[in-house]
Enzyme design. Sequence first.
Site, PDB file in Angstrom:
ATOM      1  N   GLU A  96      50.263  19.915 -38.325  1.00 31.74           N
ATOM      2  CA  GLU A  96      49.300  20.530 -39.218  1.00 31.74           C
ATOM      3  C   GLU A  96      47.964  19.832 -38.969  1.00 31.74           C
ATOM      4  O   GLU A  96      47.900  18.602 -39.010  1.00 31.74           O
ATOM      5  CB  GLU A  96      49.746  20.322 -40.665  1.00 31.74           C
ATOM      6  CG  GLU A  96      48.810  20.996 -41.634  1.00 31.74           C
ATOM      7  CD  GLU A  96      49.242  20.864 -43.091  1.00 31.74           C
ATOM      8  OE1 GLU A  96      50.336  20.327 -43.360  1.00 31.74           O
ATOM      9  OE2 GLU A  96      48.453  21.294 -43.958  1.00 31.74           O
ATOM     10  N   ARG A 321      63.022  10.374 -38.519  1.00 26.54           N
ATOM     11  CA  ARG A 321      61.638  10.114 -38.168  1.00 26.54           C
ATOM     12  C   ARG A 321      61.457   8.646 -37.806  1.00 26.54           C
ATOM     13  O   ARG A 321      62.259   7.800 -38.188  1.00 26.54           O
ATOM     14  CB  ARG A 321      60.699  10.507 -39.315  1.00 26.54           C
ATOM     15  CG  ARG A 321      60.913   9.718 -40.594  1.00 26.54           C
ATOM     16  CD  ARG A 321      60.231  10.367 -41.792  1.00 26.54           C
ATOM     17  NE  ARG A 321      58.791  10.277 -41.724  1.00 26.54           N
ATOM     18  CZ  ARG A 321      57.982  11.345 -41.702  1.00 26.54           C
ATOM     19  NH1 ARG A 321      58.468  12.559 -41.724  1.00 26.54           N
ATOM     20  NH2 ARG A 321      56.685  11.191 -41.685  1.00 26.54           N
ATOM     21  N   LYS A 331      50.087  10.997 -42.911  1.00 32.52           N
ATOM     22  CA  LYS A 331      48.668  11.338 -42.752  1.00 32.52           C
ATOM     23  C   LYS A 331      47.916  11.194 -44.065  1.00 32.52           C
ATOM     24  O   LYS A 331      46.751  10.809 -44.069  1.00 32.52           O
ATOM     25  CB  LYS A 331      48.544  12.768 -42.211  1.00 32.52           C
ATOM     26  CG  LYS A 331      48.805  12.827 -40.711  1.00 32.52           C
ATOM     27  CD  LYS A 331      48.625  14.233 -40.176  1.00 32.52           C
ATOM     28  CE  LYS A 331      49.801  15.098 -40.554  1.00 32.52           C
ATOM     29  NZ  LYS A 331      49.772  16.420 -39.946  1.00 32.52           N
TER      30      LYS A 331
HETATM   31  P1  ATP Z   1      52.784  13.136 -42.063  1.00 33.94           P
HETATM   32  O1  ATP Z   1      53.875  12.734 -42.995  1.00 33.94           O
HETATM   33  O2  ATP Z   1      52.249  12.057 -41.253  1.00 33.94           O
HETATM   34  O3  ATP Z   1      51.713  13.937 -42.733  1.00 33.94           O
HETATM   35  P2  ATP Z   1      53.868  15.560 -41.170  1.00 33.94           P
HETATM   36  O4  ATP Z   1      55.301  15.747 -40.896  1.00 33.94           O
HETATM   37  O5  ATP Z   1      53.325  16.171 -42.408  1.00 33.94           O
HETATM   38  O6  ATP Z   1      53.523  14.053 -41.029  1.00 33.94           O
HETATM   39  P3  ATP Z   1      53.037  17.381 -39.226  1.00 33.94           P
HETATM   40  O7  ATP Z   1      51.676  17.585 -38.703  1.00 33.94           O
HETATM   41  O8  ATP Z   1      53.641  18.442 -40.049  1.00 33.94           O
HETATM   42  O9  ATP Z   1      52.964  16.044 -40.013  1.00 33.94           O
HETATM   43  O10 ATP Z   1      54.028  16.926 -38.091  1.00 33.94           O
HETATM   44  C1  ATP Z   1      54.167  17.548 -36.856  1.00 33.94           C
HETATM   45  C2  ATP Z   1      55.496  17.185 -36.281  1.00 33.94           C
HETATM   46  O11 ATP Z   1      55.608  15.789 -36.123  1.00 33.94           O
HETATM   47  C3  ATP Z   1      56.625  17.637 -37.184  1.00 33.94           C
HETATM   48  O12 ATP Z   1      57.608  18.260 -36.392  1.00 33.94           O
HETATM   49  C4  ATP Z   1      57.142  16.360 -37.773  1.00 33.94           C
HETATM   50  O13 ATP Z   1      58.513  16.445 -38.033  1.00 33.94           O
HETATM   51  C5  ATP Z   1      56.822  15.343 -36.682  1.00 33.94           C
HETATM   52  N1  ATP Z   1      56.655  14.011 -37.258  1.00 33.94           N
HETATM   53  C6  ATP Z   1      55.817  13.650 -38.233  1.00 33.94           C
HETATM   54  N2  ATP Z   1      55.977  12.349 -38.549  1.00 33.94           N
HETATM   55  C7  ATP Z   1      56.950  11.872 -37.735  1.00 33.94           C
HETATM   56  C8  ATP Z   1      57.574  10.599 -37.575  1.00 33.94           C
HETATM   57  N3  ATP Z   1      57.238   9.542 -38.310  1.00 33.94           N
HETATM   58  N4  ATP Z   1      58.553  10.485 -36.629  1.00 33.94           N
HETATM   59  C9  ATP Z   1      58.888  11.531 -35.874  1.00 33.94           C
HETATM   60  N5  ATP Z   1      58.347  12.750 -35.983  1.00 33.94           N
HETATM   61  C10 ATP Z   1      57.382  12.937 -36.903  1.00 33.94           C
HETATM   62 MG    MG Z   2      53.661  18.334 -42.594  1.00 34.22          MG
END
Ligand code: ATP
Ligand code: MG
Length: 622
Positions: A96, A321, A331
Amino acid sequence: MGVGRWRVWRGLASWVERPLPDASANSQGTVTNAQTPNAQRPTRNAERTTPNAQRRTPNAHVTAAPPKRDFIRELVVEDVATDRFGRSPATRFPPEPNGYLHIGHAKSICLNFGIAREFDGRCNLRFDDTNPTTEDVRYVESIQNDVRWLGFDWDGLFYASDYFERLYEIAELLVSKGKAYVDSQTDEEIRQNRGTVTTAGVDSPYRDRSVDENLDLLRRMKAGEFPDGAHVLRAKIDMAHPNMIMRDTLLLRIRHAHHYRRGDEWCIYPLYDFAHGLSDALEGITRSLCTLEFKDNREIYDWLVQEAGFENPPIQIEFARLELDYTVLSKRKLLRLVNEGFVSGWDDPRMPTIAGIRRRGVTPEGLRNFAEAIGVARKPARTELATFEHYVRDDLNMRVPRVMCVVNPLKVVLTNYPEGAGEELEASYYPHDVPLTGSRLVPFSREIYIERDDFMENPPKKFFRLAPGREVRLRYGYFITCIDVVKDSAGEIVELRCTYDPATRGGDAPDGRKVQGTIHWVSARHALDCELRLYDKLFTVPDPDDLPDGQEFTDVLNPSSLVTVPNAKIEPSVAADPVGTRYQFERTGYFMSDTVDSRPGKLVFNRTVTLRDTWAKVKERG
Ligand code: ATP
Ligand code: MG
């Protein structure tokens, strides 16, 4: 004599973070100094770089190996063998664009793009940009930049916001099939009527609207006739479903907001569950890899792709994760660190963002090796920071030149060295166990700086460096013996007086006598001033997400996460290196010149990682 004399061009070697402007002209690692007197002139070059797979690593346990067969790869192997999807493996990385990518995303990128590469499939980069209020084009740009820097390129570049029309058609389809309805309860009523994990929800009074009424309302929602929150589109599943997400999942909501790509075209926006699986399906993804917190969403994922009529739809698989000690990987939290001024920006070298890590000096290879080494698993686990640092160090060790920099200078006068005289000593850039060659000349003169810590007036037993009456070796230079200690009126040591032995040039005594210590140094007259930024952990506790009540992550920031050394002294060979050049400062650590603040005349170096491998100790303990 200008520093240019020691300066030799090398090719676009991988220890330079930013490509040279004329990289192609230098791609052979040639010496471009036309005045080079002879072919033997010392150079630093990249010609003998051995490809990854063959290179000799000092630590056998980190030899670059093909990625491990994890449970996801096992499934993909099976998909291919049985032609389960009728198409080649297809994955996607779906960030995102509401912040910069972090090291956790790097794990996901390496997994998704890695699988596509290994199985001759494809991997898309898809911006999951369905929330108009938090997304921004600058994040879109930084994300693309970071994925490329990590070494990957996407087969397709997509935006969920380009699917708004398709998703809307599917919404009408669901309504026509009686599988979705327009709910006119308030947000609060919807929340209350959802029930709990132990109690069933309550059906909405609008649940049994006719298809025609639903269609009419949906079209008017799209046309902008209603204010935010007046209606939502919901899947018609089961308000008593054991999986709370399946209790008439919300699909579309009204938001009169400007979207960074679609402008004011839309005032209804899809929610995550509605957009995500269907976007995967529209792109022909086979395995939709996501982190464990989406486990419960898999059911609605399957329901939607099925109801929308996709054949051989993608299947979601969850993995744990990355959770790294002494940092936060969310984020939202990282944005707070930026907005509240705890760090200098998204690319502050203390940040776990890819931009921060890159500015700190980590190589893409180091980060990829780390991601591969930790692998993917179904069970949540935390990763020690030392593990990350180990892979960073291990990669830098094999590629960066060694130079001398004195962090905390103490002047040494060599009383028997002729005044005004000087010479150049050949110093190799790489140790023997690194398959790279090259050397430079370092100027030597009567006055040098050594590290204050390398001298002790009253040394304890195990101190093998310089002390009154004691002889040590200057790296690449001579043996010197301390004969006098000069102090100021406050008793502070300001200078050492030493003699040098001219017969020991190059570091060995013809009479075979040994010294116990070798220390680094720079010539006082020739050294360049530089600023060092010594980075350490951003937080003082391993898990800043798990704190006692009343504390939050900003309360456990490490006050010494950045220590600035304003006046270190570095050998002049680095003067004309482009910003973003990486080095090992002998006996001190790995550094990279700062891509934002360093310039000729005001050199700034970021400490990427210290030399000590704490991971080896961790392993011993384990
Ligand atoms: P954040 O919690 O940092 O906001 P998010 O999951 O909301 O992360 P996205 O932009 O939706 O952020 O993530 C894009 C991809 O990265 C998704 O498929 C998510 O599962 C993966 N991802 C995010 N954080 C991790 C992590 N700590 N380890 C592995 N994969 C991750
Ligand atoms: Mg997300």
